[in-house]
Design an enzyme around this catalytic site. Structure first.
Site, PDB file in Angstrom:
ATOM      1  N   ASP A  76       0.819  -1.213   0.000  1.00 27.81           N
ATOM      2  CA  ASP A  76       0.000   0.000   0.000  1.00 27.81           C
ATOM      3  C   ASP A  76       0.850   1.257   0.000  1.00 27.81           C
ATOM      4  O   ASP A  76       2.067   1.206   0.198  1.00 27.81           O
ATOM      5  CB  ASP A  76      -0.966  -0.002   1.199  1.00 27.81           C
ATOM      6  CG  ASP A  76      -0.288  -0.403   2.513  1.00 27.81           C
ATOM      7  OD1 ASP A  76       0.961  -0.402   2.568  1.00 27.81           O
ATOM      8  OD2 ASP A  76      -0.996  -0.710   3.476  1.00 27.81           O
ATOM      9  N   ASP A 133      -7.156  -2.257  14.278  1.00 24.85           N
ATOM     10  CA  ASP A 133      -8.542  -2.509  13.869  1.00 24.85           C
ATOM     11  C   ASP A 133      -8.668  -3.775  13.016  1.00 24.85           C
ATOM     12  O   ASP A 133      -9.708  -4.026  12.421  1.00 24.85           O
ATOM     13  CB  ASP A 133      -9.122  -1.296  13.127  1.00 24.85           C
ATOM     14  CG  ASP A 133      -8.407  -1.007  11.807  1.00 24.85           C
ATOM     15  OD1 ASP A 133      -7.478  -1.759  11.439  1.00 24.85           O
ATOM     16  OD2 ASP A 133      -8.782  -0.028  11.136  1.00 24.85           O
ATOM     17  N   HIS A 162      -6.931  -4.505  10.308  1.00 22.64           N
ATOM     18  CA  HIS A 162      -6.639  -4.393   8.873  1.00 22.64           C
ATOM     19  C   HIS A 162      -5.339  -5.127   8.510  1.00 22.64           C
ATOM     20  O   HIS A 162      -4.416  -5.229   9.310  1.00 22.64           O
ATOM     21  CB  HIS A 162      -6.620  -2.934   8.396  1.00 22.64           C
ATOM     22  CG  HIS A 162      -5.485  -2.092   8.884  1.00 22.64           C
ATOM     23  ND1 HIS A 162      -5.601  -0.734   9.104  1.00 22.64           N
ATOM     24  CD2 HIS A 162      -4.199  -2.386   9.174  1.00 22.64           C
ATOM     25  CE1 HIS A 162      -4.439  -0.249   9.494  1.00 22.64           C
ATOM     26  NE2 HIS A 162      -3.571  -1.230   9.550  1.00 22.64           N
ATOM     27  N   GLU A 177      -9.474  -1.750   5.672  1.00 18.32           N
ATOM     28  CA  GLU A 177     -10.138  -1.394   6.925  1.00 18.32           C
ATOM     29  C   GLU A 177     -11.390  -2.253   7.121  1.00 18.32           C
ATOM     30  O   GLU A 177     -11.865  -2.889   6.175  1.00 18.32           O
ATOM     31  CB  GLU A 177     -10.512   0.093   6.885  1.00 18.32           C
ATOM     32  CG  GLU A 177      -9.324   1.041   6.676  1.00 18.32           C
ATOM     33  CD  GLU A 177      -8.402   1.142   7.891  1.00 18.32           C
ATOM     34  OE1 GLU A 177      -8.255   0.152   8.630  1.00 18.32           O
ATOM     35  OE2 GLU A 177      -7.814   2.223   8.090  1.00 18.32           O
TER      36      GLU A 177
END
Ligand code: PGA
Length: 266
Positions: free
Chosen positions: A67, A136, A138, A143
């Site tokens: 990413d 979270d 990810h 997400e």
């Protein structure tokens, strides 16, 4: 899934480097999927050390990063391209032409994402994908709510991720809100996956991802569907795993019976 609970971050990093090194020895032209974040830094330092001291060869390797923030140029100190150059690429003999990090400054996001997927395919697919995990759940910037079949695309970051990343920027307002990220589906196509996590703040999400239900609300839980995943955690990140004793037992038994499966290759 093979879950390895290492005593310390240093051991986690060395074991992770063992797995990458074994892959490179087996196939010098490996396609490596790489990750940013604080967790893999120690693993990259190990690889650099092995390159310098033992000639671990990256000359035929191709890399694809997971990413990149949207609108950060590769020379921005908080861009993931900059991170990779400084933590790994500048210190090993990888051919610059074989390095792929999503280009955050692109005007044509959709076209770029399609091209990135196509490049991965053209390279023959990713042999081993390194992953961290966000608080979270990810993986890459997928997400909560990301489709388990998602491909490389633009993603809006959660408030939690923006806050988690704020430590790297002078002001919270400077943290990018968007990123180009491989999808969960892209990641699941890697032939092998290595996820690393350390520290107490990852303990709950690690347990949820590994031992909880498979759900798009915890992207990392999708790894339960992959045929060849190794998860290496340090003692703190593994502290909430219900089956920790079993994972430790498996590791010790494997070491005893089949040392080549977990043993050092150096
Ligand atoms: P970290 O990031 O390694 O800095 O904790 C992990 C992630 O968000 O994927």
């Amino acid at each position: 899934m093979e879950i390895i609970i290492a005593d310390t971050y240093e051991k986690l990093s060395a074991l992770g480097a063992d797995i990458i090194q074994r892959q490179l020895l087996r196939k010098p032209s490996s396609v490596l999927g790489l990750a940013t974040g604080s967790t893999p830094v120690g693993l990259y330092q190990e690889l650099v050390k092995r390159h310098r001291e033992h000639g671990l060869d990256f000359s035929k390797v191709t890399t694809f990063n997971l990413d990149e923030y949207l609108d950060l140029s590769p020379s921005h100190p908080q861009s993931y391209r900059y991170f990779m150059d400084h933590n790994l690429f500048n210190h090993i003999n990888v051919d610059a032409q074989n390095i792929h990090v999503p280009y955050g400054h692109t005007e044509e996001v959709d076209e770029f994402c399609d091209w990135y997927e196509e490049e991965i395919r053209r390279a023959g697919g990713i042999d081993i994908q390194l992953l961290g995990i966000g608080a979270d759940g990810h993986i890459a910037f997928n997400e909560p709510g990301s489709s388990l079949g998602s491909r490389t695309r633009l993603k809006t970051l959660t408030k939690q991720t923006i806050d988690d990343n704020a430590r790297f920027f002078d002001k919270n307002e400077e943290v990018p809100r968007f990123a180009i990220t491989m999808g969960v589906g892209t990641i699941l196509e890697a032939k092998e996956i290595l996820l690393v996590a350390n520290g107490a703040k990852k303990a709950a999400i690690v347990a949820e991802a590994i031992e909880g239900p498979i759900t798009a609300q915890v992207s990392a839980s999708a790894l339960q569907m992959h045929r060849h995943v190794t998860v290496i955690v340090d003692a703190e990140a593994g502290a909430m795993l219900k089956r920790a004793d079993y994972y430790k037992w498996v590791f010790e038994e494997k070491k005893r019976l089949v040392p080549r499966l977990v043993g050092k290759v150096t």
